[in-house]
Design a protein around this motif. Structure first.
Motif, PDB file in Angstrom:
ATOM      1  N   ALA A  56     -11.607  -9.826   7.680  1.00  9.57           N
ATOM      2  CA  ALA A  56     -11.573  -9.607   6.292  1.00  9.57           C
ATOM      3  C   ALA A  56     -12.278  -8.234   5.525  1.00  9.57           C
ATOM      4  O   ALA A  56     -11.680  -7.530   4.929  1.00  9.57           O
ATOM      5  CB  ALA A  56     -12.477 -10.741   5.572  1.00  9.57           C
ATOM      6  N   GLY A  57     -12.979  -7.840   6.488  1.00 10.51           N
ATOM      7  CA  GLY A  57     -13.989  -6.501   6.167  1.00 10.51           C
ATOM      8  C   GLY A  57     -12.777  -5.286   6.450  1.00 10.51           C
ATOM      9  O   GLY A  57     -12.728  -4.472   5.799  1.00 10.51           O
ATOM     10  N   VAL A  58     -12.096  -5.396   7.604  1.00 16.11           N
ATOM     11  CA  VAL A  58     -11.182  -4.534   7.863  1.00 16.11           C
ATOM     12  C   VAL A  58      -9.819  -4.537   6.973  1.00 16.11           C
ATOM     13  O   VAL A  58      -9.357  -3.564   6.541  1.00 16.11           O
ATOM     14  CB  VAL A  58     -10.381  -4.643   9.519  1.00 16.11           C
ATOM     15  N   ALA A  59      -9.648  -5.590   6.516  1.00 21.57           N
ATOM     16  CA  ALA A  59      -8.514  -5.814   5.276  1.00 21.57           C
ATOM     17  C   ALA A  59      -8.941  -5.325   4.241  1.00 21.57           C
ATOM     18  O   ALA A  59      -7.930  -4.507   3.666  1.00 21.57           O
ATOM     19  CB  ALA A  59      -8.086  -7.328   5.362  1.00 21.57           C
ATOM     20  N   ARG A  60     -10.160  -5.322   3.838  1.00 16.75           N
ATOM     21  CA  ARG A  60     -10.584  -4.674   2.598  1.00 16.75           C
ATOM     22  C   ARG A  60     -10.497  -3.057   2.603  1.00 16.75           C
ATOM     23  O   ARG A  60     -10.025  -2.494   2.112  1.00 16.75           O
ATOM     24  CB  ARG A  60     -12.097  -5.001   2.202  1.00 16.75           C
ATOM     25  N   SER A  61     -11.030  -2.636   4.008  1.00 20.46           N
ATOM     26  CA  SER A  61     -10.845  -0.997   4.027  1.00 20.46           C
ATOM     27  C   SER A  61      -9.447  -0.511   4.091  1.00 20.46           C
ATOM     28  O   SER A  61      -9.099   0.487   3.362  1.00 20.46           O
ATOM     29  CB  SER A  61     -11.607  -0.745   5.568  1.00 20.46           C
ATOM     30  N   LEU A  62      -8.663  -1.405   4.759  1.00 19.51           N
ATOM     31  CA  LEU A  62      -7.046  -1.253   4.930  1.00 19.51           C
ATOM     32  C   LEU A  62      -6.414  -1.076   3.632  1.00 19.51           C
ATOM     33  O   LEU A  62      -5.828  -0.251   3.195  1.00 19.51           O
ATOM     34  CB  LEU A  62      -6.531  -2.003   5.852  1.00 19.51           C
ATOM     35  N   HIS A  63      -7.145  -2.123   2.867  1.00 23.27           N
ATOM     36  CA  HIS A  63      -6.363  -2.135   1.339  1.00 23.27           C
ATOM     37  C   HIS A  63      -6.764  -0.893   0.368  1.00 23.27           C
ATOM     38  O   HIS A  63      -5.769  -0.530   0.003  1.00 23.27           O
ATOM     39  CB  HIS A  63      -7.053  -3.605   0.905  1.00 23.27           C
ATOM     40  N   ARG A  64      -7.841  -0.520   0.714  1.00 26.97           N
ATOM     41  CA  ARG A  64      -8.618   0.729  -0.081  1.00 26.97           C
ATOM     42  C   ARG A  64      -7.766   1.818   0.410  1.00 26.97           C
ATOM     43  O   ARG A  64      -7.350   2.839  -0.480  1.00 26.97           O
ATOM     44  CB  ARG A  64      -9.929   0.742   0.105  1.00 26.97           C
ATOM     45  N   TYR A  65      -7.967   2.094   1.783  1.00 21.92           N
ATOM     46  CA  TYR A  65      -7.453   3.492   2.148  1.00 21.92           C
ATOM     47  C   TYR A  65      -5.632   3.625   2.173  1.00 21.92           C
ATOM     48  O   TYR A  65      -5.227   4.586   1.927  1.00 21.92           O
ATOM     49  CB  TYR A  65      -7.820   3.619   3.499  1.00 21.92           C
ATOM     50  N   ALA A  66      -5.041   2.135   2.240  1.00 18.11           N
ATOM     51  CA  ALA A  66      -3.529   2.507   2.152  1.00 18.11           C
ATOM     52  C   ALA A  66      -3.253   2.859   0.660  1.00 18.11           C
ATOM     53  O   ALA A  66      -2.522   3.547   0.544  1.00 18.11           O
ATOM     54  CB  ALA A  66      -3.128   1.104   2.553  1.00 18.11           C
ATOM     55  N   SER A  67      -4.001   2.391  -0.273  1.00 20.18           N
ATOM     56  CA  SER A  67      -3.808   2.469  -1.708  1.00 20.18           C
ATOM     57  C   SER A  67      -3.965   4.011  -1.901  1.00 20.18           C
ATOM     58  O   SER A  67      -3.357   4.709  -2.717  1.00 20.18           O
ATOM     59  CB  SER A  67      -4.887   1.679  -2.542  1.00 20.18           C
ATOM     60  N   ASP A  68      -4.909   4.686  -1.251  1.00 22.44           N
ATOM     61  CA  ASP A  68      -5.278   6.062  -1.462  1.00 22.44           C
ATOM     62  C   ASP A  68      -4.174   6.828  -1.020  1.00 22.44           C
ATOM     63  O   ASP A  68      -3.557   7.773  -1.404  1.00 22.44           O
ATOM     64  CB  ASP A  68      -6.751   6.545  -0.936  1.00 22.44           C
ATOM     65  N   LEU A  69      -3.760   6.577   0.258  1.00 21.07           N
ATOM     66  CA  LEU A  69      -2.783   7.207   0.857  1.00 21.07           C
ATOM     67  C   LEU A  69      -1.267   6.923   0.106  1.00 21.07           C
ATOM     68  O   LEU A  69      -0.525   7.879   0.276  1.00 21.07           O
ATOM     69  CB  LEU A  69      -2.479   6.815   2.487  1.00 21.07           C
ATOM     70  N   MET A  70      -1.251   5.972  -0.467  1.00 24.01           N
ATOM     71  CA  MET A  70      -0.001   5.692  -1.316  1.00 24.01           C
ATOM     72  C   MET A  70       0.079   6.744  -2.275  1.00 24.01           C
ATOM     73  O   MET A  70       1.149   7.110  -2.695  1.00 24.01           O
ATOM     74  CB  MET A  70       0.130   4.211  -1.580  1.00 24.01           C
TER      75      MET A  70
END
Length: 536
Positions: free
Chosen positions: A76-90
């Motif tokens: 879940a922690g990795v998913a949260r970070s992935l959610h945030r960084y993928a949003s930034d990259l988008m």
């Protein structure tokens, strides 16, 4: 050289610098649209997964985020970070895509629809990210919520100021927080709809990046998520005002400006910015050639042009002239950009015809097949010496400027394969160089693919087997790769000189050459100037 041409060459050089690392097909700058879709699905998937662990209550929201980030960091922690960084990259990919389409002049004329429908996407992406930060309910979320609601209260649309919900701990209820959760779900759904509308005027739209590039992107995001996990900034406390908060500059970069500038100025600036973006396709409008025209006497409704059109401008309809064919094709002038790919796909587009006027099933009024044949004959007359190379060039590539022995087209796929056969079999040249735009990105989307497939006999109309492949050069070079293209063409000419003249040829028939001077003169007037101007 115009500013747009300078920017185009600079961007082309930047993309070319990534080719050795990723290859032309995986070049991230040439796959910004598909990457945006891929990142959206990463954000959506991780968001759904995080919602399983998230408590939507005001009191427990922060605690649940901390629990999933720390106690369950490995998923879940990795998913949260992935959610945030993928949003930034988008956000980065979206802004680069916007700038790139502007620089390559793919937003004016008949392409206005994709540009205008892309403008709301910019705002929906930002709104999705901003509402997401509210849900963490840490000090950053408190700052974002208070600043955002104060900005919204400046609009005369709410009966009561919504910023009152963030004045004291008692003023914020779980019902309001549930509304924020609803917004964070609803806005991405609207964003998805806007993205779908955005590609509706594009045939075979790419919404998936190459698998290798997708794997690299996902792997890089996971690695960053493990090395720099996203973290909260302390629980929100409405009884105090956060002194210092760390901003996500990709999504929240304008918030310091919102703090310093009156709300009226912010809303006026946002409105003007939006109107400017929407109005760019007509400031100034792009002068485009007339749409393709159908000649039913030479059309059997085979639908090859329908399949090949990059913009969905050609459709198959019921036959209207009583011919013994069930269908005919119809051109939507509002979508046709006059790229000529349809003419190159028509089976009746053959320059070998000698009896009667040279007419094909679908043609460009200002750049007909007859005029193209005349241009080719005239360009061939300028060639001398051994290893004569006649170049069929794309107006948006390295060979986009008219020159002796060169015919510049809106897209190289406008040239039917029979034209290459005609050039060789009539002894007009010892070889043909097909000089398209950059391999990593075709200006008319599908021109490179269709040209290669026709030559490889994988797509109708096929190149005849009698045409020696060694006498055809396919070179894909962007506007900054002139030197490379010249070197490839020189090497090709030397190889042709060593081969000698093409054996299976006969002289040009007088009927084929009749009227070539007049037709070529017509072909080099306004339409030729329009192509060169578009490439500047």
């Amino acid at each position: 050289m115009s500013l747009r041409a300078t920017l185009r060459r600079g961007l082309d050089r930047a993309e070319r610098g990534l080719d050795p690392l990723f290859g032309a097909d995986w070049n991230p700058l040439a796959n910004l649209g598909p990457l945006g879709w891929f990142l959206f699905w990463i954000v959506a998937a991780t968001g759904v997964y995080l919602f399983i662990f998230f408590d939507t209550g005001v009191v427990d929201a922060y605690a649940s985020v901390e629990w999933l980030s720390n106690d369950h960091w490995f998923h879940a922690g990795v998913a949260r970070s992935l959610h945030r960084y993928a949003s930034d990259l988008m956000v980065v990919v979206m802004l680069l895509h916007l700038a790139r389409e502007f620089v390559f002049d793919r937003y004016r004329g008949k392409r206005w629809f994709s540009w205008v429908t892309g403008v709301p996407i910019v705002w929906f992406v930002y709104m999705s990210g901003i509402t997401g930060y509210w849900l963490v309910w840490d000090q950053l979320a408190q700052y974002v919520a208070q600043t955002s609601t104060e900005l919204l209260d400046a609009l005369p649309i709410f009966a009561e100021p919504i910023a009152r919900n963030f004045l004291t701990p008692e003023s914020l209820s779980s019902r309001f927080f549930t509304l924020l959760v609803f917004l964070h779900i609803a806005i991405p759904l609207i964003l998805l709809l806007a993205m779908w509308i955005h590609i509706q005027r594009i045939s075979l739209a790419r919404s998936k990046p190459p698998r290798g590039l997708a794997a690299i992107t996902l792997g890089a995001l996971v690695l960053v998520s493990l090395l720099l996990p996203a973290s909260s900034q302390g629980p929100a406390d409405l009884a105090t005002v956060p002194a210092v908060v760390g901003l996500d500059w990709f999504l929240l970069g304008l918030y310091p400006v919102i703090d310093m500038v009156p709300a009226g100025v912010i809303w006026t600036g946002a409105l003007l910015f939006t109107l400017v973006l929407i109005g760019l396709p007509w400031a100034p409008p792009r002068a485009e050639a007339p749409a393709a025209k159908v000649f039913l006497d030479h059309c059997n409704g085979c639908a090859r042009c329908v399949a090949d059109c990059p913009y969905g401008a050609i459709t198959l309809v019921r036959r209207s002239d009583g011919a013994p064919f069930p269908h005919e094709v119809e051109v939507d002038a509002g979508r046709c950009v006059a790229c000529g790919i349809c003419m190159g796909s028509c089976p009746s587009s053959t320059p070998f015809r000698r009896s009667g006027e040279l007419i094909t099933g679908i043609d460009l009024p200002e750049r007909s097949l007859a005029a193209l044949r005349a241009e080719v004959i005239e360009a061939a007359a300028q060639l001398t010496g051994a290893g004569r190379v006649l170049t069929i060039a794309c107006g948006f590539g390295a060979a986009g400027v008219p020159a002796p022995g060169r015919v510049v087209l809106p897209c190289v796929a406008m040239a039917p394969p029979s034209l290459f056969d005609f050039i060789l079999s009539r002894g007009l040249a010892d070889g043909v160089a097909i000089a398209g735009c950059a391999e990593r990105d075709c200006q008319n989307r599908l021109g490179r693919s269709w040209t290669l497939q026709r030559i490889a006999r994988e797509r109708d109309p096929f190149l005849r087997t009698r045409v020696p492949r060694a006498r055809l050069l396919t070179a894909w070079a962007g506007p900054s790769e002139v030197a490379r293209l010249e070197a490839e063409t020189a090497g090709f000419a030397a190889a042709l000189a060593a081969m000698g003249p093409y054996a299976d040829q006969r002289p040009l028939d007088p009927a084929e050459a009749r009227g070539s001077a007049a037709a070529a003169a017509t072909a080099t007037t306004a339409r030729g100037a329009r192509i060169v101007e578009a490439a500047k």
